[in-house]
Design a protein around this motif. Structure first.
Motif, PDB file in Angstrom:
ATOM      1  N   ILE A   1      37.264  28.432  46.714  1.00  0.00           N
ATOM      2  CA  ILE A   1      37.736  29.767  46.325  1.00  0.00           C
ATOM      3  C   ILE A   1      39.092  30.050  46.954  1.00  0.00           C
ATOM      4  CG2 ILE A   1      37.297  32.240  46.600  1.00  0.00           C
ATOM      5  CD1 ILE A   1      34.265  31.517  46.288  1.00  0.00           C
ATOM      6  N   ARG A   2      39.261  29.721  48.234  1.00  0.00           N
ATOM      7  CA  ARG A   2      40.552  29.944  48.904  1.00  0.00           C
ATOM      8  C   ARG A   2      41.672  29.181  48.207  1.00  0.00           C
ATOM      9  NH1 ARG A   2      37.373  30.045  53.480  1.00  0.00           N
ATOM     10  NH2 ARG A   2      37.627  27.838  53.932  1.00  0.00           N
ATOM     11  N   VAL A   3      41.408  27.935  47.850  1.00  0.00           N
ATOM     12  CA  VAL A   3      42.422  27.117  47.179  1.00  0.00           C
ATOM     13  C   VAL A   3      42.737  27.705  45.801  1.00  0.00           C
ATOM     14  CG1 VAL A   3      42.832  24.852  46.132  1.00  0.00           C
ATOM     15  CG2 VAL A   3      41.886  24.999  48.437  1.00  0.00           C
ATOM     16  N   ALA A   4      41.702  28.093  45.055  1.00  0.00           N
ATOM     17  CA  ALA A   4      41.908  28.657  43.718  1.00  0.00           C
ATOM     18  C   ALA A   4      42.691  29.967  43.794  1.00  0.00           C
ATOM     19  CB  ALA A   4      40.567  28.873  43.017  1.00  0.00           C
ATOM     20  N   GLU A   5      42.330  30.820  44.741  1.00  0.00           N
ATOM     21  CA  GLU A   5      43.028  32.098  44.865  1.00  0.00           C
ATOM     22  C   GLU A   5      44.468  31.910  45.337  1.00  0.00           C
ATOM     23  OE1 GLU A   5      39.572  35.420  45.452  1.00  0.00           O
ATOM     24  OE2 GLU A   5      40.441  34.577  47.274  1.00  0.00           O
ATOM     25  N   ALA A   6      44.708  30.900  46.151  1.00  0.00           N
ATOM     26  CA  ALA A   6      46.077  30.631  46.602  1.00  0.00           C
ATOM     27  C   ALA A   6      46.956  30.236  45.414  1.00  0.00           C
ATOM     28  CB  ALA A   6      46.089  29.535  47.663  1.00  0.00           C
ATOM     29  N   GLY A   7      46.382  29.529  44.457  1.00  0.00           N
ATOM     30  CA  GLY A   7      47.143  29.080  43.294  1.00  0.00           C
ATOM     31  C   GLY A   7      47.188  30.062  42.142  1.00  0.00           C
ATOM     32  N   HIS A   8      46.170  30.920  42.053  1.00  0.00           N
ATOM     33  CA  HIS A   8      46.056  31.792  40.873  1.00  0.00           C
ATOM     34  C   HIS A   8      45.902  33.267  41.211  1.00  0.00           C
ATOM     35  CE1 HIS A   8      45.638  28.174  38.477  1.00  0.00           C
ATOM     36  NE2 HIS A   8      44.712  27.755  39.324  1.00  0.00           N
ATOM     37  N   GLY A   9      45.891  33.604  42.482  1.00  0.00           N
ATOM     38  CA  GLY A   9      45.706  34.993  42.883  1.00  0.00           C
ATOM     39  C   GLY A   9      44.234  35.309  43.064  1.00  0.00           C
ATOM     40  N   PRO A  10      43.968  36.460  43.679  1.00  0.00           N
ATOM     41  CA  PRO A  10      42.574  36.836  43.939  1.00  0.00           C
ATOM     42  C   PRO A  10      41.791  37.081  42.657  1.00  0.00           C
ATOM     43  CG  PRO A  10      44.115  38.462  44.854  1.00  0.00           C
ATOM     44  CD  PRO A  10      44.922  37.401  44.190  1.00  0.00           C
ATOM     45  N   ILE A  11      40.504  36.822  42.752  1.00  0.00           N
ATOM     46  CA  ILE A  11      39.604  37.054  41.623  1.00  0.00           C
ATOM     47  C   ILE A  11      39.154  38.506  41.690  1.00  0.00           C
ATOM     48  CG2 ILE A  11      37.427  36.377  40.547  1.00  0.00           C
ATOM     49  CD1 ILE A  11      37.803  33.656  42.021  1.00  0.00           C
ATOM     50  N   GLY A  12      39.366  39.250  40.610  1.00  0.00           N
ATOM     51  CA  GLY A  12      39.019  40.667  40.585  1.00  0.00           C
ATOM     52  C   GLY A  12      37.543  40.901  40.321  1.00  0.00           C
ATOM     53  N   ASP A  13      37.092  42.110  40.653  1.00  0.00           N
ATOM     54  CA  ASP A  13      35.695  42.480  40.446  1.00  0.00           C
ATOM     55  C   ASP A  13      35.282  42.375  38.981  1.00  0.00           C
ATOM     56  OD1 ASP A  13      35.390  42.976  43.138  1.00  0.00           O
ATOM     57  OD2 ASP A  13      35.695  45.141  42.967  1.00  0.00           O
ATOM     58  N   GLU A  14      36.188  42.728  38.070  1.00  0.00           N
ATOM     59  CA  GLU A  14      35.870  42.643  36.635  1.00  0.00           C
ATOM     60  C   GLU A  14      35.661  41.190  36.207  1.00  0.00           C
ATOM     61  OE1 GLU A  14      38.872  44.701  34.448  1.00  0.00           O
ATOM     62  OE2 GLU A  14      38.325  46.651  35.295  1.00  0.00           O
ATOM     63  N   GLU A  15      36.484  40.298  36.729  1.00  0.00           N
ATOM     64  CA  GLU A  15      36.327  38.877  36.406  1.00  0.00           C
ATOM     65  C   GLU A  15      35.002  38.347  36.946  1.00  0.00           C
ATOM     66  OE1 GLU A  15      40.466  36.650  36.544  1.00  0.00           O
ATOM     67  OE2 GLU A  15      40.251  38.064  38.222  1.00  0.00           O
ATOM     68  N   ILE A  16      34.669  38.752  38.158  1.00  0.00           N
ATOM     69  CA  ILE A  16      33.404  38.316  38.761  1.00  0.00           C
ATOM     70  C   ILE A  16      32.228  38.809  37.931  1.00  0.00           C
ATOM     71  CG2 ILE A  16      31.887  38.583  40.773  1.00  0.00           C
ATOM     72  CD1 ILE A  16      34.474  38.606  42.482  1.00  0.00           C
ATOM     73  N   GLN A  17      32.252  40.065  37.521  1.00  0.00           N
ATOM     74  CA  GLN A  17      31.160  40.612  36.720  1.00  0.00           C
ATOM     75  C   GLN A  17      31.069  39.919  35.369  1.00  0.00           C
ATOM     76  OE1 GLN A  17      28.767  42.756  37.886  1.00  0.00           O
ATOM     77  NE2 GLN A  17      27.779  42.038  36.027  1.00  0.00           N
ATOM     78  N   ALA A  18      32.197  39.626  34.755  1.00  0.00           N
ATOM     79  CA  ALA A  18      32.191  38.925  33.471  1.00  0.00           C
ATOM     80  C   ALA A  18      31.553  37.545  33.612  1.00  0.00           C
ATOM     81  CB  ALA A  18      33.612  38.805  32.927  1.00  0.00           C
ATOM     82  N   LEU A  19      31.858  36.859  34.706  1.00  0.00           N
ATOM     83  CA  LEU A  19      31.255  35.540  34.938  1.00  0.00           C
ATOM     84  C   LEU A  19      29.764  35.654  35.223  1.00  0.00           C
ATOM     85  CD1 LEU A  19      34.101  33.880  36.999  1.00  0.00           C
ATOM     86  CD2 LEU A  19      33.364  33.273  34.683  1.00  0.00           C
ATOM     87  N   ARG A  20      29.357  36.692  35.962  1.00  0.00           N
ATOM     88  CA  ARG A  20      27.933  36.912  36.202  1.00  0.00           C
ATOM     89  C   ARG A  20      27.198  37.162  34.886  1.00  0.00           C
ATOM     90  NH1 ARG A  20      28.662  40.678  41.469  1.00  0.00           N
ATOM     91  NH2 ARG A  20      28.559  39.016  43.005  1.00  0.00           N
ATOM     92  N   ASP A  21      27.803  37.976  34.024  1.00  0.00           N
ATOM     93  CA  ASP A  21      27.204  38.254  32.718  1.00  0.00           C
ATOM     94  C   ASP A  21      27.068  36.980  31.894  1.00  0.00           C
ATOM     95  OD1 ASP A  21      27.124  40.930  33.437  1.00  0.00           O
ATOM     96  OD2 ASP A  21      28.909  41.471  32.260  1.00  0.00           O
TER      97      ASP A  21
END
Length: 83
Positions: free
Chosen positions: A50-70
């Protein structure tokens, strides 16, 4: 289990050790502790990913997290996803 094992001495609070011993059941304390350590290593590896991904693409937002959970929930219920 075909993996090689080693004998180690660890120090931990007595109450945790006793709770783990009780929950270890027939597999025993060593198997219970080994499984717990394996889960922690998986979590540590995921945190690093997650740290590596966020460093390259920015932080993952709450909406993105919820969409993936759905999406995961739908997949678990066999609804599939449209690609």
């Amino acid at each position: 289990m075909s993996e090689r094992t080693g004998k180690y001495s660890i120090t931990m609070p007595r109450d945790l050790a006793e709770a783990a011993r009780k929950r270890g059941g027939p597999s025993g304390l060593s198997a219970y502790v080994a499984a717990a350590v394996a889960r922690q290593i998986e979590r540590d590896n995921l945190d690093e990913l997650i740290r590596v991904a966020e460093a390259g693409h920015g932080p993952i937002g709450d909406e993105e997290i919820q969409a993936l959970r759905d999406q995961l929930l739908k997949a678990r219920h066999g609804e599939g996803t449209a690609a």
